[in-house]
Design a protein around this motif. Structure first.
Motif, mmCIF file in Angstrom:
data_model
loop_
_atom_site.group_PDB
_atom_site.id
_atom_site.type_symbol
_atom_site.label_atom_id
_atom_site.label_comp_id
_atom_site.label_asym_id
_atom_site.label_seq_id
_atom_site.Cartn_x
_atom_site.Cartn_y
_atom_site.Cartn_z
ATOM 1 N N ALA A 183 0.861 -1.186 0.000
ATOM 2 C CA ALA A 183 0.000 0.000 0.000
ATOM 3 C C ALA A 183 0.894 1.232 0.000
ATOM 4 N N GLU A 211 -1.006 -8.252 -3.424
ATOM 5 C CA GLU A 211 -1.918 -7.196 -3.857
ATOM 6 C C GLU A 211 -1.227 -5.848 -3.752
ATOM 7 N N GLN A 230 -2.128 -1.757 -3.515
ATOM 8 C CA GLN A 230 -3.127 -0.712 -3.318
ATOM 9 C C GLN A 230 -2.380 0.601 -3.524
ATOM 10 N N LEU A 279 -7.613 5.310 -5.970
ATOM 11 C CA LEU A 279 -6.999 4.128 -5.383
ATOM 12 C C LEU A 279 -7.204 2.969 -6.345
ATOM 13 N N TYR A 339 -6.514 -1.043 -7.045
ATOM 14 C CA TYR A 339 -6.222 -2.324 -6.414
ATOM 15 C C TYR A 339 -5.806 -3.300 -7.522
#
Length: 183
Positions: A7, A135, A137, A175, A177
């Protein structure tokens, strides 16, 4: 197995800089909620030292409730710091890594619990090169900085990313993802 979630904030022109964007109450609330869905965040020395700012907000609360809430969330989550130059950390919820990055992350992934966040550019690059990011972000601020550290500098090879979700903030920040599709 726990997910490793990278992130990070970045500018529209691809530079990482925790100070380039102007997070507002909505973005602070988003990250406060996000931290509540994880157990640990991994930092390199530089980002860890930048994040120590939030201890001052705990000691002297802001007039902005969302900043105070984020300060509590970042204070609460366990922080693992990777550094060759600092030998102790002052934050009660922080500890220095006991192993190298790969071994530490593989051990954390085996444990039960919530997400493992990575908030440092250098660690994200290393983990992406190892195939250990589950992942991304990426919060992209509507700012063209023109200089700084590019997020994906030093990547060993091509990695395709699958867009799995988006979120648009009132400020114009976006944002994204993504799930890496390792070859």
């Amino acid at each position: 197995m726990r997910k490793v979630i990278a992130a990070l904030n970045m500018t529209l022109d691809g530079f990482c800089d925790h100070t380039a964007g102007m997070p507002d109450a909505e973005i602070h609330a988003h990250y406060t909620e996000l931290l509540g869905r994880g157990d640990v965040i991994l930092y390199g020395r530089t980002t860890y030292q930048l994040m120590e700012f939030w201890q001052t907000v705990l000691e002297n609360p802001s007039e902005e409730k969302s900043m105070n809430d984020f300060a509590v969330a970042i204070d609460t989550i366990e922080k693992v710091v990777f550094s060759r130059t600092i030998h102790n950390v002052d934050w009660d919820s922080a500890r220095l890594a006991k192993r190298d990055l790969k071994d530490e992350v593989l051990e954390l992934k085996k444990q039960s619990g919530e997400a493992i966040f990575v908030g440092s550019r250098s660690l994200i690059i290393q983990l992406l090169n190892m195939g250990l990011v589950d992942e991304f972000q990426l919060c992209i601020y509507p700012v063209v900085e023109g200089k700084g550290l590019p997020l994906f500098e030093g990547i060993n090879g091509r990695t395709f990313l699958k867009l799995v979700n988006t979120k648009t903030f009132k400020s114009g920040a976006l944002l994204l993802y993504y799930e890496p599709q390792y070859e």
